[in-house]
Design an enzyme around this catalytic site. Structure first.
Site, mmCIF file in Angstrom:
data_model
loop_
_atom_site.group_PDB
_atom_site.id
_atom_site.type_symbol
_atom_site.label_atom_id
_atom_site.label_comp_id
_atom_site.label_asym_id
_atom_site.label_seq_id
_atom_site.Cartn_x
_atom_site.Cartn_y
_atom_site.Cartn_z
ATOM 1 N N ARG A 37 2.642 -6.215 9.123
ATOM 2 C CA ARG A 37 1.921 -5.063 9.686
ATOM 3 C C ARG A 37 2.503 -4.657 11.043
ATOM 4 N NH1 ARG A 37 -3.979 -7.033 7.447
ATOM 5 N NH2 ARG A 37 -4.124 -5.576 5.695
ATOM 6 N N HIS A 51 -2.138 -5.404 1.484
ATOM 7 C CA HIS A 51 -3.410 -6.098 1.267
ATOM 8 C C HIS A 51 -3.099 -7.522 0.849
ATOM 9 C CE1 HIS A 51 -7.261 -7.328 -0.433
ATOM 10 N NE2 HIS A 51 -6.549 -7.820 -1.432
ATOM 11 N N PHE A 72 -15.829 3.345 6.672
ATOM 12 C CA PHE A 72 -14.448 3.718 6.357
ATOM 13 C C PHE A 72 -14.149 3.710 4.861
ATOM 14 C CE2 PHE A 72 -14.465 -0.874 7.417
ATOM 15 C CZ PHE A 72 -13.950 -1.416 6.246
ATOM 16 N N TYR A 105 -12.351 -2.351 -3.937
ATOM 17 C CA TYR A 105 -12.906 -2.491 -2.584
ATOM 18 C C TYR A 105 -14.438 -2.437 -2.582
ATOM 19 C CZ TYR A 105 -8.407 -2.308 -0.112
ATOM 20 O OH TYR A 105 -7.163 -2.590 0.401
ATOM 21 N N THR A 116 -5.338 -6.973 10.674
ATOM 22 C CA THR A 116 -5.674 -5.717 9.979
ATOM 23 C C THR A 116 -5.191 -4.500 10.758
ATOM 24 O OG1 THR A 116 -7.652 -6.822 9.149
ATOM 25 C CG2 THR A 116 -7.585 -4.428 8.938
ATOM 26 N N GLU A 166 -9.793 -10.799 -7.540
ATOM 27 C CA GLU A 166 -8.824 -9.699 -7.436
ATOM 28 C C GLU A 166 -7.695 -9.836 -8.467
ATOM 29 O OE1 GLU A 166 -7.684 -9.733 -3.313
ATOM 30 O OE2 GLU A 166 -9.643 -9.024 -2.657
ATOM 31 N N ARG A 187 -1.633 -14.165 4.281
ATOM 32 C CA ARG A 187 -2.367 -13.545 5.396
ATOM 33 C C ARG A 187 -1.582 -13.706 6.704
ATOM 34 N NH1 ARG A 187 -6.817 -10.234 4.189
ATOM 35 N NH2 ARG A 187 -7.638 -10.744 6.224
ATOM 36 N N LYS A 200 0.820 -1.208 0.000
ATOM 37 C CA LYS A 200 0.000 0.000 0.000
ATOM 38 C C LYS A 200 0.866 1.275 0.000
ATOM 39 C CE LYS A 200 -4.033 -2.180 2.233
ATOM 40 N NZ LYS A 200 -5.049 -2.039 3.324
ATOM 41 N N ASN A 260 -2.029 0.424 6.666
ATOM 42 C CA ASN A 260 -1.571 -0.856 7.226
ATOM 43 C C ASN A 260 -0.718 -1.687 6.255
ATOM 44 O OD1 ASN A 260 -3.635 -1.735 5.602
ATOM 45 N ND2 ASN A 260 -4.801 -2.753 7.218
#
Ligand code: RTP
Ligand code: MG
Length: 135
Positions: free
Chosen positions: A104, A117, A59, A51, A93, A128, A87, A11, A114
């Protein structure tokens, strides 16, 4: 063990912090291969479409603004159980809740910024990956 593909995004906060290489090393050291990779500036429409599942969440507008605040690395990671493996490497998150040694915990500042993704299921990964890289 199944060889899977998952969609990963580094990100804008992590790109701005100049830690692309350090994050990629986590994936490489875990045996995940980079099958596709692109540094790009997302448009508002691209981020909103990506998203879309969150569009009713409070948010959503902040998430889209953040995701277009600078370039991101969009990539496909491939390897054994890649979806769950990614993950696990990412951590929770909210970085304050992320386990020590996760991406993270080590590179993220907040639940908004964060760092990464990762697709959360096989269905999400397929959608995706197709969204950014086609079939
Ligand atoms: P991601 O989709 O980015 O991999 O993150 P995730 O699965 O861990 O989290 P998800 O529930 O899919 O939420 C997507 C992103 O929205 C932001 N978020 N903010 N303020 C909040 O309560 C909140 N909840 C989620 C996070 O940046 C999260 O990564
Ligand atoms: Mg998610």
């Amino acid at each position: 063990m199944a060889i899977e593909r998952t969609l990963s995004i580094i990100k804008p906060d992590a790109v701005a912090k100049n830690v692309i290489g350090q994050i990629e090393s986590r994936f490489e050291n875990a045996g995940l291969k980079i099958a596709e990779m692109q540094l790009k500036q997302l448009s508002k429409e691209e981020a909103e479409g990506f998203y879309a599942e969150h569009k009713e969440r409070p948010f959503f507008a902040d998430l889209v603004s953040f995701m277009i605040s600078g370039p991101v690395v969009v990539q496909v990671l491939e390897g054994e159980n890649a979806i769950l493996a990614n993950r696990d490497l990412m951590g929770a998150t909210n970085p304050k809740e992320a386990a020590a040694g996760t991406i993270r915990a080590d590179f993220a500042e907040s639940i908004d910024a964060n760092a990464v993704h990762g697709s959360d299921s096989a269905a999400s990964a397929a959608r995706e990956i197709a969204y950014f890289f086609g079939k």
